[in-house]
Design an enzyme around this catalytic site. Structure first.
Site: not given
Length: 302
Positions: A2-3, A51, A165, A288
């Site tokens: 999800p972004e 977000k 990311n 990440r």
């Protein structure tokens, strides 16, 4: 993952299924709000902020959720089988006569007064997909810590809201710098262009089912030895002459290559870069997974 673009799509699906309808089912499966009962209240709207998801409900209430890495909201028809994961991963259920919205693996779920939404989202920078988008302010926020690595700065939602990311890796690739390059070390003019590109990419993907950052074709030097030299003129028939010197081989010219991948570097560790053919590398940045091309991107690396 999800972004900002996928969260906006989730908000649109939830809004279509819930807004204007009276809740006939409500189940918040987190200890703090397990006894909250929202049945009988009308859902007013569902909106995305960066977000974050804000489901506003009659009576001055907002259900705030965040998907983080692998959370999701699914919408089901009354007789449809729920397929978002096992039952123990369900954190929220909101239903009406026509649809049921089910939240899976939601790491953040809280019920608050609508007038106090700033407690949840007031820290966010300008939203790349929101009406408050301000590229100049986003640049100022990023430059406030010039020593900070670019990748970390892009992920900080206090600077600008909506980048995750995947976009972090793709934007650094398109800027031709590594995510570990300090923000202040970027060449003049690169940061404003990078911020503008981030806004264009998220807008381009806001309605797409699959996120895409590549273009349809790239110029790439084909593999193999250099091209043979051009033919030389024949010597004069009336005069003897030594054999002409061999002309140097010509380097191969870049040729347009059709790109079928949707992302340049993210998720492509050890595979050839779509532009230069160098294997894409992978390392952690702030816990990440971070992808970059050592051939195309300059700057420090781990």
């Amino acid at each position: 993952m999800p972004e900002g673009d996928t969260v906006l799509q989730t908000a649109a699906r939830l809004h279509e299924a819930l807004a204007g309808q009276v809740l006939t089912r409500s189940d918040l499966r987190v200890p703090r709000f397990a006894t909250a009962d929202l049945t009988g209240r009308t859902v007013l709207d569902v909106t995305a902020r960066g977000k974050h998801l804000l489901t506003r409900i009659e009576g001055g209430l907002t259900l705030h959720s965040h998907l983080r890495m692998d959370g999701s909201w699914r919408v089901y028809a009354p007789d449809e089988r729920w397929r978002g994961g096992p039952g123990h991963q369900i954190r929220a259920i909101l239903g009406n006569a026509e649809h049921t919205a089910v939240g899976y693996r939601l790491p953040v779920l809280e019920l608050l007064r609508t007038s106090e939404e700033s407690r949840a989202v007031g820290h966010l920078g300008p939203d790349l997909l929101g009406p408050d988008w301000d590229p100049g302010l986003a640049v100022d926020h990023l430059l406030a810590a010039p020593e900070r690595p670019l990748g970390e700065a892009l992920l900080d939602q206090r600077n600008l809201a909506g980048i995750g990311n995947v976009y972090k890796c793709e934007l650094c690739f398109l800027a031709r710098v590594t995510p570990w390059l300090p923000v202040g070390a970027l060449p003049d003019g690169v940061l404003p262009r990078l911020v503008a590109l981030a806004e264009r990419l998220l807008h381009a993907n806001r309605d797409r089912p699959t996120r895409t950052t590549t273009i349809t074709s790239e110029l790439r030097t084909p593999p193999g030895p250099p091209s043979p030299p051009s033919a030389t003129a024949a010597p004069s028939a009336t005069a003897a002459a030594p054999a002409p010197a061999r002309a140097p081989a010509r380097p191969r010219s870049p040729q347009p290559v059709r790109v079928q991948e949707r992302l340049y570097v993210y998720g492509r560790a050890r595979r050839p870069c779509l532009r230069c053919g160098t294997p894409v590398r992978l390392a952690d940045q702030d816990d990440r997974p971070t992808y970059w091309c050592p051939g195309c991107q300059s700057g420090p690396t781990p």
